[in-house]
Design a protein around this motif. Structure first.
Motif, PDB file in Angstrom:
ATOM      1  N   ALA A   1    -114.657   5.101 -25.304  1.00  0.00           N
ATOM      2  CA  ALA A   1    -113.575   6.036 -25.616  1.00  0.00           C
ATOM      3  C   ALA A   1    -113.660   7.279 -24.738  1.00  0.00           C
ATOM      4  O   ALA A   1    -112.650   7.745 -24.192  1.00  0.00           O
ATOM      5  N   MET A   2    -114.849   7.823 -24.582  1.00  0.00           N
ATOM      6  CA  MET A   2    -115.020   9.018 -23.766  1.00  0.00           C
ATOM      7  C   MET A   2    -114.680   8.741 -22.303  1.00  0.00           C
ATOM      8  O   MET A   2    -114.027   9.557 -21.637  1.00  0.00           O
ATOM      9  N   GLU A   3    -115.106   7.588 -21.790  1.00  0.00           N
ATOM     10  CA  GLU A   3    -114.804   7.240 -20.409  1.00  0.00           C
ATOM     11  C   GLU A   3    -113.304   7.037 -20.227  1.00  0.00           C
ATOM     12  O   GLU A   3    -112.723   7.462 -19.223  1.00  0.00           O
ATOM     13  N   SER A   4    -112.652   6.397 -21.195  1.00  0.00           N
ATOM     14  CA  SER A   4    -111.199   6.221 -21.127  1.00  0.00           C
ATOM     15  C   SER A   4    -110.504   7.582 -21.118  1.00  0.00           C
ATOM     16  O   SER A   4    -109.547   7.800 -20.360  1.00  0.00           O
ATOM     17  N   TYR A   5    -110.988   8.496 -21.942  1.00  0.00           N
ATOM     18  CA  TYR A   5    -110.398   9.840 -21.978  1.00  0.00           C
ATOM     19  C   TYR A   5    -110.558  10.526 -20.629  1.00  0.00           C
ATOM     20  O   TYR A   5    -109.613  11.149 -20.124  1.00  0.00           O
ATOM     21  N   ARG A   6    -111.743  10.417 -20.035  1.00  0.00           N
ATOM     22  CA  ARG A   6    -111.978  11.050 -18.729  1.00  0.00           C
ATOM     23  C   ARG A   6    -111.042  10.485 -17.664  1.00  0.00           C
ATOM     24  O   ARG A   6    -110.654  11.204 -16.731  1.00  0.00           O
ATOM     25  N   GLN A   7    -110.658   9.225 -17.802  1.00  0.00           N
ATOM     26  CA  GLN A   7    -109.749   8.588 -16.847  1.00  0.00           C
ATOM     27  C   GLN A   7    -108.284   8.813 -17.212  1.00  0.00           C
ATOM     28  O   GLN A   7    -107.411   8.307 -16.535  1.00  0.00           O
ATOM     29  N   ARG A   8    -108.043   9.567 -18.288  1.00  0.00           N
ATOM     30  CA  ARG A   8    -106.691   9.841 -18.798  1.00  0.00           C
ATOM     31  C   ARG A   8    -106.021   8.582 -19.346  1.00  0.00           C
ATOM     32  O   ARG A   8    -104.801   8.508 -19.435  1.00  0.00           O
ATOM     33  N   ASN A   9    -106.815   7.597 -19.714  1.00  0.00           N
ATOM     34  CA  ASN A   9    -106.297   6.419 -20.405  1.00  0.00           C
ATOM     35  C   ASN A   9    -106.387   6.713 -21.900  1.00  0.00           C
ATOM     36  O   ASN A   9    -107.275   6.236 -22.602  1.00  0.00           O
ATOM     37  N   PHE A  10    -105.447   7.511 -22.375  1.00  0.00           N
ATOM     38  CA  PHE A  10    -105.551   8.045 -23.730  1.00  0.00           C
ATOM     39  C   PHE A  10    -105.307   6.980 -24.797  1.00  0.00           C
ATOM     40  O   PHE A  10    -105.854   7.069 -25.899  1.00  0.00           O
ATOM     41  N   GLY A  11    -104.503   5.975 -24.483  1.00  0.00           N
ATOM     42  CA  GLY A  11    -104.319   4.889 -25.431  1.00  0.00           C
ATOM     43  C   GLY A  11    -105.622   4.170 -25.697  1.00  0.00           C
ATOM     44  O   GLY A  11    -105.995   3.920 -26.852  1.00  0.00           O
TER      45      GLY A  11
END
Length: 280
Positions: free
Chosen positions: A142-152
């Motif tokens: 989840a944190m890595e997705s957030y850092r990549q702006r993949n918020f879904g």
């Protein structure tokens, strides 16, 4: 901008429709017997006025979202991208956040999300491993997705972490932040509420919820959260600065000036402009 294919005004007008569509798609899925939180993949369609816009969007979705481009073709005077999502666990909230995030990414590339669908139904039997030992794995995803702006994907993975260990206030708080990024303020508020109920001295959750309430025009409620945040940490200049803004909204100019001065005294030089403009 005048030369945009999909304007800001059109995006804002379409946003409520996307929220309704996500709910309708999920209702159709569960109505056909789809089991909640089973894995599913979706065909996703975007349209634009130029091929190169869709090519850039497709490259982004492949690199960051793990999506697979199926085709880019011209139809009825406009261009269409068909792409396939990776499988993800689907419930109403996950589908909503996934779809809204894609709609936003489409807008950022001047393309419009034009629909999505899945063949997943009652025979869907694939589920994620939700063993307790996988908690850290999903939280880091989840944190890595957030850092990549993949918020879904961030929301989806935080949700899985919550399912494994719902008592972790930080998972609820973090998911709220991801929801804020995709303009789902009311959904984020629910998560901030839960984080605070689990951890009544979670000062960052009070601060974020206060900002959320302020942006919703709920100034009195925002003030209470800022007061609590200051009770927990009296040395944060940004909280005083934000509380000053809320007091100004409430017509308490003297109180606003006092808070901006306190923010500046604590090192928040950004408060100087407010003091110069309103507190002479």
């Amino acid at each position: 901008m005048a030369d945009r294919y999909f304007t800001r005004e059109q995006f804002i007008a379409k946003f409520p429709e996307e929220v309704i569509l996500a709910a309708d798609v999920y209702d159709r899925m569960t109505g056909s017997g789809f089991p909640e939180y089973a894995l599913a993949e979706f065909d996703v369609y975007f349209i634009a006025d130029r091929q190169e816009k869709l090519e850039k969007l497709a490259a982004f979705l492949t690199a960051v979202y793990g999506m697979t481009t199926k085709s880019i073709s011209q139809q009825n005077g406009q261009w269409e991208l068909e792409t396939l999502s990776p499988k993800f666990p689907v419930d109403a909230d996950n589908l909503l956040c996934w779809a809204i995030d894609l709609a936003i990414k489409g807008y950022e590339h001047d393309c419009r999300l034009d629909g999505y669908g899945t063949f997943a139904g009652a025979d869907s039997k694939d589920f994620q491993d939700e063993a307790p030992a996988r908690l850290a794995h999903y939280f880091e995803l989840a944190m890595e997705s957030y850092r990549q702006r993949n918020f879904g994907a961030a929301v989806i993975n935080f949700t899985t972490a919550i399912r494994i260990f719902p008592e972790n206030a930080n998972s609820w708080y973090s998911r709220a932040i991801a929801k804020e990024e995709i303009l789902l303020g009311a959904k984020a508020r629910e998560d901030y509420d839960k984080a605070i109920s689990l951890s009544p001295e979670f000062k960052e959750a009070y601060i974020n919820r206060a900002v959320n309430k302020d942006e919703a025009g709920e100034y009195e409620a925002a003030l209470l959260d800022y007061n609590k945040a200051i009770e927990l940490d009296a040395l944060n200049p940004m909280v005083y600065f934000n509380r000053g803004n809320t007091k100004q909204h409430l017509g308490d100019q003297a109180g606003a000036c006092g808070d901006w001065k306190k923010a500046k005294d604590l090192g928040g030089e950004y408060a100087a402009a407010k003091l110069e403009a309103y507190c002479k």
